[in-house]
Each structure stands twice: as C-alpha cells, then as structure tokens.
Design a protein around this motif. Structure first.
Motif, PDB file in Angstrom:
ATOM      1  N   ILE A   1      -9.037 -15.146  13.382  1.00  0.00           N
ATOM      2  CA  ILE A   1      -8.736 -13.944  12.611  1.00  0.00           C
ATOM      3  C   ILE A   1      -7.318 -14.100  12.080  1.00  0.00           C
ATOM      4  O   ILE A   1      -6.377 -14.235  12.860  1.00  0.00           O
ATOM      5  N   SER A   2      -7.186 -14.121  10.757  1.00  0.00           N
ATOM      6  CA  SER A   2      -5.878 -14.237  10.115  1.00  0.00           C
ATOM      7  C   SER A   2      -5.483 -12.873   9.572  1.00  0.00           C
ATOM      8  O   SER A   2      -6.234 -12.274   8.793  1.00  0.00           O
ATOM      9  N   ILE A   3      -4.330 -12.400   9.983  1.00  0.00           N
ATOM     10  CA  ILE A   3      -3.846 -11.084   9.560  1.00  0.00           C
ATOM     11  C   ILE A   3      -2.584 -11.283   8.725  1.00  0.00           C
ATOM     12  O   ILE A   3      -1.655 -11.980   9.144  1.00  0.00           O
ATOM     13  N   SER A   4      -2.572 -10.673   7.535  1.00  0.00           N
ATOM     14  CA  SER A   4      -1.420 -10.793   6.645  1.00  0.00           C
ATOM     15  C   SER A   4      -1.196  -9.470   5.922  1.00  0.00           C
ATOM     16  O   SER A   4      -1.988  -8.544   6.031  1.00  0.00           O
ATOM     17  N   GLN A   5      -0.114  -9.417   5.181  1.00  0.00           N
ATOM     18  CA  GLN A   5       0.243  -8.262   4.348  1.00  0.00           C
ATOM     19  C   GLN A   5       0.153  -6.949   5.113  1.00  0.00           C
ATOM     20  O   GLN A   5      -0.426  -5.969   4.626  1.00  0.00           O
ATOM     21  N   VAL A   6       0.742  -6.909   6.299  1.00  0.00           N
ATOM     22  CA  VAL A   6       0.737  -5.681   7.091  1.00  0.00           C
ATOM     23  C   VAL A   6       1.814  -4.759   6.542  1.00  0.00           C
ATOM     24  O   VAL A   6       2.993  -5.096   6.546  1.00  0.00           O
ATOM     25  N   GLU A   7       1.375  -3.606   6.037  1.00  0.00           N
ATOM     26  CA  GLU A   7       2.295  -2.598   5.501  1.00  0.00           C
ATOM     27  C   GLU A   7       1.867  -1.238   6.016  1.00  0.00           C
ATOM     28  O   GLU A   7       0.749  -0.798   5.734  1.00  0.00           O
ATOM     29  N   GLY A   8       2.730  -0.593   6.770  1.00  0.00           N
ATOM     30  CA  GLY A   8       2.371   0.692   7.360  1.00  0.00           C
ATOM     31  C   GLY A   8       1.278   0.496   8.384  1.00  0.00           C
ATOM     32  O   GLY A   8       1.478  -0.169   9.395  1.00  0.00           O
ATOM     33  N   PHE A   9       0.096   1.026   8.102  1.00  0.00           N
ATOM     34  CA  PHE A   9      -1.047   0.847   9.001  1.00  0.00           C
ATOM     35  C   PHE A   9      -2.178   0.075   8.316  1.00  0.00           C
ATOM     36  O   PHE A   9      -3.285   0.012   8.818  1.00  0.00           O
ATOM     37  N   ARG A  10      -1.894  -0.554   7.173  1.00  0.00           N
ATOM     38  CA  ARG A  10      -2.890  -1.326   6.444  1.00  0.00           C
ATOM     39  C   ARG A  10      -2.595  -2.822   6.575  1.00  0.00           C
ATOM     40  O   ARG A  10      -1.448  -3.219   6.698  1.00  0.00           O
ATOM     41  N   ALA A  11      -3.649  -3.632   6.509  1.00  0.00           N
ATOM     42  CA  ALA A  11      -3.469  -5.081   6.572  1.00  0.00           C
ATOM     43  C   ALA A  11      -4.634  -5.779   5.877  1.00  0.00           C
ATOM     44  O   ALA A  11      -5.715  -5.214   5.736  1.00  0.00           O
ATOM     45  N   GLN A  12      -4.403  -7.013   5.460  1.00  0.00           N
ATOM     46  CA  GLN A  12      -5.451  -7.873   4.921  1.00  0.00           C
ATOM     47  C   GLN A  12      -5.901  -8.793   6.051  1.00  0.00           C
ATOM     48  O   GLN A  12      -5.068  -9.389   6.735  1.00  0.00           O
TER      49      GLN A  12
END
Length: 119
Positions: free
Chosen positions: A47-58
């Motif tokens: 699982i790759s998690i990126s672009q975490v901003e606030g409570f949102r992520a890609q």
C-alpha cells in the motif's frame, strides 16, 4: 402501494452516520510511504500512500494481480481502499483487513494481515 422515492427519502432522513465525529487533519509523515506485508496464504501486498493533506490522501493498493488507485479519507487512524481496510496500530505498523471472495464456493471471508513501513 407506497411511493418508492418517499420511502427512500424517509430512510435517508432517519439514517444515522456510521461513525460519529468530524474528520481532523492527520500527521502526514506518519502515513506517507510504502507499507508492505503478507496475508496468511503467502500473498504479498503493498500500500503506497502519498499526497497526504489534512485528512485526505492518494493510495495505491497492489496485491498479486490487483491494483487499485483511490483518494481516501482518513478517520480514526484508518481508511478503506477497495475491499481492504487499513488501520494504523502504531509507529510504522498497521493492520490490513481484506474481504476475499472464494471463486469455488462464492462465499466471502475476512483475511487479516499486518503491514510495516520502511523509513
């Protein structure tokens, strides 16, 4: 015979949300990166998690032939991507629960695995 739209409207008004509370910003550095693990049957996942901003992520979920890209909302240290649920359990540790459909019987079961993140 009752009007189907009025039944749906009434149900919508009386339905309570599944989780209480508001979404709040998370520590982006605690989530970003590549999380890896293995299911009990030996199947690997990432699982790759990126672009975490606030409570949102890609998020990109990958497991032997299955690849899913999705924008997720993080709440209570967890989020869903496809049929899988990611739950952070500690620093660089998470639990993954995935609903699997047995091709032979058509039945479903919950497959639980543990993931770690290399820093």
């Amino acid at each position: 015979m009752a009007d189907p739209l009025s039944i749906l409207a009434t149900a919508y008004k009386t339905t309570t949300p599944t989780t209480a509370g508001k979404y709040v910003a998370v520590d982006a550095d605690a989530y970003k990166g590549s999380w890896e693990g293995k299911y009990a049957n030996g199947k690997k996942f990432e699982i790759s998690i990126s672009q975490v901003e606030g409570f949102r992520a890609q998020v990109k979920y990958q497991s032997e032939g299955t690849v899913k890209f999705q924008q997720v909302l993080i709440k209570d240290n967890s989020f869903r991507v496809g049929d899988a649920k990611f739950q952070m359990t500690g620093k660089n540790k998470a639990t993954i629960k995935n609903v699997v459909t047995d091709a032979a019987t058509g039945g479903t079961y919950l497959d639980t695995a543990f993931a770690t993140r290399d820093v």
